[in-house]
Design a protein around this motif. Sequence first.
Motif, PDB file in Angstrom:
ATOM      1  N   GLY A  30      -0.550   5.139  -0.173  1.00 47.24           N
ATOM      2  CA  GLY A  30      -1.406   5.986   0.630  1.00 47.24           C
ATOM      3  C   GLY A  30      -1.664   5.402   2.005  1.00 47.24           C
ATOM      4  N   LEU A  31      -1.876   6.285   2.988  1.00 48.30           N
ATOM      5  CA  LEU A  31      -2.280   5.886   4.338  1.00 48.30           C
ATOM      6  C   LEU A  31      -3.796   5.991   4.393  1.00 48.30           C
ATOM      7  N   ALA A  32      -4.465   4.852   4.385  1.00 39.64           N
ATOM      8  CA  ALA A  32      -5.893   4.815   4.074  1.00 39.64           C
ATOM      9  C   ALA A  32      -6.770   4.547   5.290  1.00 39.64           C
ATOM     10  N   GLY A  33      -7.933   5.177   5.273  1.00 40.26           N
ATOM     11  CA  GLY A  33      -8.978   4.938   6.250  1.00 40.26           C
ATOM     12  C   GLY A  33     -10.313   5.352   5.676  1.00 40.26           C
ATOM     13  N   ASN A  34     -11.378   4.949   6.343  1.00 41.04           N
ATOM     14  CA  ASN A  34     -12.738   5.266   5.916  1.00 41.04           C
ATOM     15  C   ASN A  34     -12.931   6.774   5.838  1.00 41.04           C
ATOM     16  N   ALA A  35     -13.123   7.293   4.635  1.00 39.01           N
ATOM     17  CA  ALA A  35     -13.242   8.740   4.440  1.00 39.01           C
ATOM     18  C   ALA A  35     -14.513   9.312   5.036  1.00 39.01           C
ATOM     19  N   LEU A  36     -15.488   8.457   5.372  1.00 38.01           N
ATOM     20  CA  LEU A  36     -16.774   8.922   5.902  1.00 38.01           C
ATOM     21  C   LEU A  36     -16.834   8.837   7.422  1.00 38.01           C
ATOM     22  N   ALA A  40     -11.744   7.397  11.980  1.00 35.34           N
ATOM     23  CA  ALA A  40     -10.760   6.813  11.055  1.00 35.34           C
ATOM     24  C   ALA A  40      -9.909   7.907  10.424  1.00 35.34           C
ATOM     25  N   VAL A  41     -10.541   9.001  10.033  1.00 34.98           N
ATOM     26  CA  VAL A  41      -9.801  10.108   9.416  1.00 34.98           C
ATOM     27  C   VAL A  41      -8.869  10.761  10.432  1.00 34.98           C
ATOM     28  N   ARG A  42      -9.342  10.914  11.655  1.00 40.80           N
ATOM     29  CA  ARG A  42      -8.493  11.520  12.694  1.00 40.80           C
ATOM     30  C   ARG A  42      -7.231  10.687  12.921  1.00 40.80           C
ATOM     31  N   GLN A  43      -7.366   9.369  12.859  1.00 38.41           N
ATOM     32  CA  GLN A  43      -6.201   8.509  13.030  1.00 38.41           C
ATOM     33  C   GLN A  43      -5.183   8.698  11.911  1.00 38.41           C
ATOM     34  N   ILE A  44      -5.661   8.960  10.701  1.00 34.42           N
ATOM     35  CA  ILE A  44      -4.746   9.246   9.588  1.00 34.42           C
ATOM     36  C   ILE A  44      -3.907  10.483   9.909  1.00 34.42           C
ATOM     37  N   TYR A  45      -4.572  11.537  10.342  1.00 30.29           N
ATOM     38  CA  TYR A  45      -3.844  12.763  10.703  1.00 30.29           C
ATOM     39  C   TYR A  45      -2.833  12.493  11.812  1.00 30.29           C
ATOM     40  N   PRO A 134      -3.927  10.069   2.119  1.00 32.40           N
ATOM     41  CA  PRO A 134      -2.731  10.857   1.808  1.00 32.40           C
ATOM     42  C   PRO A 134      -1.530   9.924   1.737  1.00 32.40           C
ATOM     43  N   SER A 135      -0.392  10.432   1.324  1.00 31.37           N
ATOM     44  CA  SER A 135       0.795   9.586   1.206  1.00 31.37           C
ATOM     45  C   SER A 135       1.161   8.974   2.553  1.00 31.37           C
ATOM     46  N   ALA A 136       1.631   7.729   2.529  1.00 29.23           N
ATOM     47  CA  ALA A 136       1.863   6.941   3.748  1.00 29.23           C
ATOM     48  C   ALA A 136       3.252   7.191   4.301  1.00 29.23           C
ATOM     49  N   ASN A 137       3.479   8.423   4.753  1.00 29.69           N
ATOM     50  CA  ASN A 137       4.772   8.830   5.293  1.00 29.69           C
ATOM     51  C   ASN A 137       4.538   9.928   6.316  1.00 29.69           C
ATOM     52  N   PRO A 138       5.514  10.195   7.176  1.00 32.33           N
ATOM     53  CA  PRO A 138       5.365  11.343   8.083  1.00 32.33           C
ATOM     54  C   PRO A 138       5.193  12.623   7.278  1.00 32.33           C
ATOM     55  N   PHE A 139       4.387  13.522   7.806  1.00 27.50           N
ATOM     56  CA  PHE A 139       4.061  14.750   7.090  1.00 27.50           C
ATOM     57  C   PHE A 139       5.324  15.510   6.686  1.00 27.50           C
ATOM     58  N   GLY A 140       5.364  15.909   5.413  1.00 27.55           N
ATOM     59  CA  GLY A 140       6.452  16.720   4.901  1.00 27.55           C
ATOM     60  C   GLY A 140       7.629  15.947   4.359  1.00 27.55           C
ATOM     61  N   TYR A 141       7.681  14.624   4.641  1.00 29.96           N
ATOM     62  CA  TYR A 141       8.836  13.834   4.218  1.00 29.96           C
ATOM     63  C   TYR A 141       8.616  13.297   2.798  1.00 29.96           C
TER      64      TYR A 141
END
Length: 318
Positions: A30-36, A40-45, A134-141
Amino acid sequence: MAEIGKDIYKAINYLNENKPLAIPTETVYGLAGNALNEEAVRQIYTVKERPLHNPLIVHMGIKDDIRKYVKEIPEKAHLLIDAFWPGPLTLLLPKKDIIPAITTSGKPDVAIRVPDHPITLELLNHLQFPLAAPSANPFGYISPTMPQHVQQQIGDKIPYILDGGICDKGIESTILGFKDGEPVVYRLGAVTQEALERIVGTIQFITKDNLAPVAPGMLSKHYSPTTHTVFTDDLNHTLASYAEKRIGLLLFNRKYPSNDIIHQEVLSQHADLDEAAHKLYAALHRLDACNLDVIIAERFPDTGIGKTINDKLERASK
């Protein structure tokens, strides 16, 4: 490139600085960041290049912490928590305001689970916040099931990959929510329909929504190699359609008798669907690296985890 290591304290420092990193789970990395934390969440996206309308899963270290983040827990959800947590079952439940809207893509429910991986559980229990991952990969891959997959795909965008070895399940968590107190599966995953129905009885399925998905994994095209991928019920007929092409095959339990195939991946010589699920994504990664014109994947037995494998391959081939 990202450092690969087993130092949870280094991971903690990055997460406290709101820097996303990769963590192992029993399902996929997973590609992890502080869910609160919204930043941090924006960086995941951003790192994943994931559309903001596609919500994230929140990971906790202790199942009782769910009361911090959700408003209500249906009776059948309690039964599922007792049966499957820690484990590859995500529950979709009404969120409390502590969960920011960006984590759920503005939707009222949060997808939440307790992962079953010792390193990540230790990490979570040292943190003061849950992790969106979410999974630690580019979206859709194709989803990553080992640190090297993460490094190859997004290693230049994150500082650290927490090394937990090869993922045990190798396939995403099942996502289940409730309508009028009755269970609904929104994503097929590592917990099978049969296992769920032994606990809570008959289940509905709503697993596709391209416009406003209420849970991850509902888009029609997902888990997809860059190589053109075909999912087939009739291997011989499909092979004939791609004569003279560089072909790779993804097969259940036996090789196809031909010297014209560039590369073949057999997921379980013993016809074990759990083994096939465990090896699925790694096999797709290898096939995608073979400079093929097409990957042809045969349909698996549509029972148990085979239903999940078929669902992933159908979305990969769109």
